[in-house]
Write a protein that holds these residues in place. Sequence first.
Motif, short mmCIF file in Angstrom:
data_model
loop_
_atom_site.label_atom_id
_atom_site.label_comp_id
_atom_site.label_asym_id
_atom_site.label_seq_id
_atom_site.Cartn_x
_atom_site.Cartn_y
_atom_site.Cartn_z
N ASN A 250 3.92 -2.22 -15.86
CA ASN A 250 2.47 -2.13 -15.65
C ASN A 250 2.08 -0.96 -14.77
O ASN A 250 1.13 -0.25 -15.07
CB ASN A 250 1.93 -3.41 -15.02
CG ASN A 250 2.13 -4.63 -15.90
OD1 ASN A 250 2.92 -4.62 -16.83
ND2 ASN A 250 1.39 -5.69 -15.61
N ARG A 251 2.77 -0.80 -13.66
CA ARG A 251 2.41 0.26 -12.73
C ARG A 251 3.61 0.63 -11.88
O ARG A 251 4.60 -0.11 -11.80
CB ARG A 251 1.25 -0.15 -11.83
CG ARG A 251 1.61 -1.17 -10.77
CD ARG A 251 0.43 -1.49 -9.85
NE ARG A 251 -0.59 -2.30 -10.52
CZ ARG A 251 -1.66 -2.77 -9.90
NH1 ARG A 251 -1.87 -2.49 -8.62
NH2 ARG A 251 -2.54 -3.52 -10.54
N ALA A 252 3.51 1.81 -11.24
CA ALA A 252 4.57 2.26 -10.34
C ALA A 252 3.94 2.97 -9.15
O ALA A 252 2.83 3.52 -9.25
CB ALA A 252 5.55 3.17 -11.05
N TYR A 253 4.68 2.95 -8.06
CA TYR A 253 4.26 3.60 -6.82
C TYR A 253 5.26 4.71 -6.52
O TYR A 253 6.47 4.46 -6.39
CB TYR A 253 4.22 2.60 -5.67
CG TYR A 253 3.23 1.48 -5.87
CD1 TYR A 253 1.97 1.52 -5.27
CD2 TYR A 253 3.54 0.38 -6.68
CE1 TYR A 253 1.06 0.48 -5.45
CE2 TYR A 253 2.62 -0.64 -6.87
CZ TYR A 253 1.39 -0.59 -6.26
OH TYR A 253 0.49 -1.59 -6.45
N LEU A 254 4.78 5.94 -6.38
CA LEU A 254 5.63 7.10 -6.14
C LEU A 254 5.22 7.78 -4.84
O LEU A 254 4.02 8.04 -4.63
CB LEU A 254 5.49 8.11 -7.29
CG LEU A 254 5.68 7.60 -8.72
CD1 LEU A 254 5.25 8.67 -9.71
CD2 LEU A 254 7.13 7.21 -8.95
N ASN A 255 6.19 8.10 -3.99
CA ASN A 255 5.84 8.92 -2.83
C ASN A 255 5.82 10.39 -3.25
O ASN A 255 6.10 10.74 -4.40
CB ASN A 255 6.77 8.64 -1.65
CG ASN A 255 8.22 9.06 -1.90
OD1 ASN A 255 8.55 9.64 -2.94
ND2 ASN A 255 9.08 8.78 -0.94
N GLN A 256 5.47 11.27 -2.30
CA GLN A 256 5.29 12.68 -2.66
C GLN A 256 6.58 13.31 -3.17
O GLN A 256 6.56 14.11 -4.12
CB GLN A 256 4.76 13.47 -1.45
CG GLN A 256 4.31 14.88 -1.80
CD GLN A 256 3.17 14.91 -2.80
OE1 GLN A 256 2.15 14.24 -2.62
NE2 GLN A 256 3.33 15.67 -3.88
N GLY B 100 -0.28 8.55 -5.88
CA GLY B 100 1.08 8.09 -6.11
C GLY B 100 1.16 6.82 -6.93
O GLY B 100 2.24 6.38 -7.29
N VAL B 101 0.00 6.22 -7.25
CA VAL B 101 -0.02 5.01 -8.05
C VAL B 101 -0.29 5.40 -9.50
O VAL B 101 -1.29 6.08 -9.80
CB VAL B 101 -1.10 4.02 -7.57
CG1 VAL B 101 -1.06 2.74 -8.41
CG2 VAL B 101 -0.89 3.69 -6.09
N VAL B 102 0.60 4.98 -10.41
CA VAL B 102 0.46 5.30 -11.81
C VAL B 102 0.43 4.01 -12.62
O VAL B 102 1.24 3.10 -12.41
CB VAL B 102 1.61 6.23 -12.30
CG1 VAL B 102 2.97 5.63 -12.01
CG2 VAL B 102 1.47 6.52 -13.79
N THR C 190 0.85 -1.19 0.00
CA THR C 190 0.00 0.00 0.00
C THR C 190 0.88 1.24 0.00
O THR C 190 2.07 1.18 0.39
CB THR C 190 -0.91 0.05 1.23
OG1 THR C 190 -0.10 0.23 2.40
CG2 THR C 190 -1.72 -1.24 1.36
N MET C 191 0.32 2.37 -0.42
CA MET C 191 1.10 3.61 -0.39
C MET C 191 1.46 3.99 1.04
O MET C 191 2.56 4.50 1.28
CB MET C 191 0.33 4.74 -1.07
CG MET C 191 0.34 4.70 -2.59
SD MET C 191 2.01 4.63 -3.35
CE MET C 191 2.89 5.94 -2.52
N LYS D 168 5.79 4.93 4.86
CA LYS D 168 6.37 4.66 6.17
C LYS D 168 7.78 4.09 6.04
O LYS D 168 8.68 4.45 6.81
CB LYS D 168 5.48 3.67 6.94
CG LYS D 168 5.97 3.37 8.34
CD LYS D 168 5.01 2.42 9.07
CE LYS D 168 5.52 2.10 10.47
NZ LYS D 168 4.60 1.16 11.19
N ALA D 169 7.98 3.24 5.03
CA ALA D 169 9.31 2.63 4.84
C ALA D 169 10.33 3.65 4.34
O ALA D 169 11.51 3.59 4.71
CB ALA D 169 9.21 1.47 3.86
N VAL D 170 9.87 4.59 3.51
CA VAL D 170 10.78 5.57 2.92
C VAL D 170 10.18 6.95 3.14
O VAL D 170 9.50 7.50 2.27
CB VAL D 170 10.99 5.31 1.41
CG1 VAL D 170 12.03 6.26 0.84
CG2 VAL D 170 11.40 3.86 1.17
N PRO D 171 10.46 7.56 4.30
CA PRO D 171 9.82 8.83 4.64
C PRO D 171 10.50 10.07 4.07
O PRO D 171 9.86 11.12 3.94
CB PRO D 171 9.86 8.84 6.17
CG PRO D 171 11.09 8.05 6.50
CD PRO D 171 11.19 6.98 5.45
N ASP D 172 11.80 9.98 3.74
CA ASP D 172 12.52 11.22 3.45
C ASP D 172 13.44 11.13 2.24
O ASP D 172 14.44 11.85 2.14
CB ASP D 172 13.32 11.65 4.68
CG ASP D 172 14.32 10.59 5.13
OD1 ASP D 172 14.37 9.51 4.50
OD2 ASP D 172 15.05 10.85 6.11
#
Length: 602
Positions: free
Chosen positions: A172-178, A209-211, A152-153, A158-162
């Motif tokens: 197929n898809r990617a997850y991007l933080n802010q 963040g999901v593309v 999940t986003m 939480k795993a990569v905060p900074d």
Amino acid sequence: MKSILLMAFMVANGLAGTHAQEVQDAPGADLIVHNARIFTGNPAQPAASALAVKNGRIHAVGTDAEVLALKKAGTRVIDSNGRRLIPGIIDAHTHVLNEGGYNYSLRWEGVPTLRRALQMLGEQARRTPEGHWVKVIGGWSPYQFDEKRFPTMDELRKAVPDRPLIVQYAYNRAYLNQRAMDALGVGTDKFPMLPGTEFEKDGQGRYTGVVHGYTFQFVAMETMVPQLSFDEEVSSLVQTIHSINRVGVTSIVDAGTGFRGYPKAVRTVDALARDNRLNIRMPFVDIQLGEGADFNMVDAQITAITKTAPISPGHNLHPRLAHGHVYRGAGELLSAEVHDHENFDRPAVVIEPAKMRELVERDVAKLVERRIPFREHITYDENITPFLDALGKLNEKTPLAGLRWSLEHAETISPANIARVKALGGGIALDTKMALHGDAFIKTHGRDKALRTPRLRELVDSGIPLAMTTDAFRAASFNPWVGISWMVTGKAISGTEVLGKENRLSRAEALGLFTRTPAWFMHAESELGMIAPGFLADFVLLDRDYFTIPESQIQSVASVLTVMDGRVVYGAQDYQALSPALPAILPAWSPIRHFGGYHQAR
């Protein structure tokens, strides 16, 4: 030399004797491996217990007593301790040169749980310096995890905060933080929003963040993140090859790179080749990318090999290694507008038949006239049919005879089109995506279709030039054993049945699609893919006996000793001391340095 060639010819025609065969030149051997259970792949001598190597080629194959008699003062002798030995694995369609950023990426391949995958992300985030990204780029599947789901986003944030984060699933898809969305300019003109791209939004209309998208969207995004220095690219190539040596791969056909089309990647390969440190045979085909509506990939390919850096098919850029870095033609991408992306989360991409015909009449014709071999990525049978229609007409005008060409992937090819490819003298390079993404295929296309995708039994029985490949490193895993397990058991990595019983292969047949038959795609069928006198000395000693272990263990098979060109390129367990020393991994914070490539339990 004449005797070596004669013996190679005899073996290729099934005439080699059933006892030790020796090439009649200077006595003795450089390397002897004995006390092994050798699967030779040679129908004239299916099994043996020992082999000898001389000058980079198999010198003799036979019993321990016969082969040990060739020992001389300088011979290196290796006791296999009863292990299984097989020919070196050939991956006839993968993308090693596309992985110039290998050392910057965390690999989730083989990680058994999502919980552990997220822990690895957190560890890497703390290690990654400011100005760099935390990246997981392809090779994994949510179906490999015990949890059988995507992250999940919230878990990823939480795993990569900074640090900027991208976790990409195949193409197929990617997850991007802010921080990643800000860096890429998501929602602004800076971001390259290509056709078929969709950003998920929450109830307030904000990007989650999901593309979702297709291949070219993720290729474009990759160009916008920090790139490696030249020294880091060389280190990445060393580590990429080391990772695939570990799973027994000794030869690949590099199927093109959008980032480093010929001759850009040659400099990186040369850095290893000039010191004889290229630990894999790596012939290549080429992709040329560019911008503008008038850009023509085939014209750019022809310009690259005739004007930019003149080279002809069959030209080996490696000064010493047979099939080392040989130009083998154009492909797999000959035109972006007819690329039928194999995103199994979405319905089949069906190309207008007129565009497929135009590709052949306008572009493939140029290659055929110049006798440049070619490969064309086509996933779905709906697109194969018009391509073959046009190719058949071209063949009447300009014969294909003697020119090697192939369809790449061809997951849903029909029996009628298999016969047409064979009649036109082509080959088919399948891939193992169903092993990783078969569950998605079932959701999109149905279970009945999945069970016959691809038509393995019909393809093998057809006698067509055929190879199974990985299509690594993004669309699927670089580990061939995951695909071999699927061909034998019919099960994807999730445990779901995705291949019908009548469509599965024996263990020998499945292994053959990664050893013997792929040699055709390298123009090397007379000297690669078998353990036989006169053949090149590429072989692998396995950590377990592939032919006798339970089916559930097949996907976990690995090498303990990989030999390419008669020299040890990888060693583990009892043979770790034989493994060549590798330079330090660059940069110091590299995920590969800390986690390796394919996951190993610790």
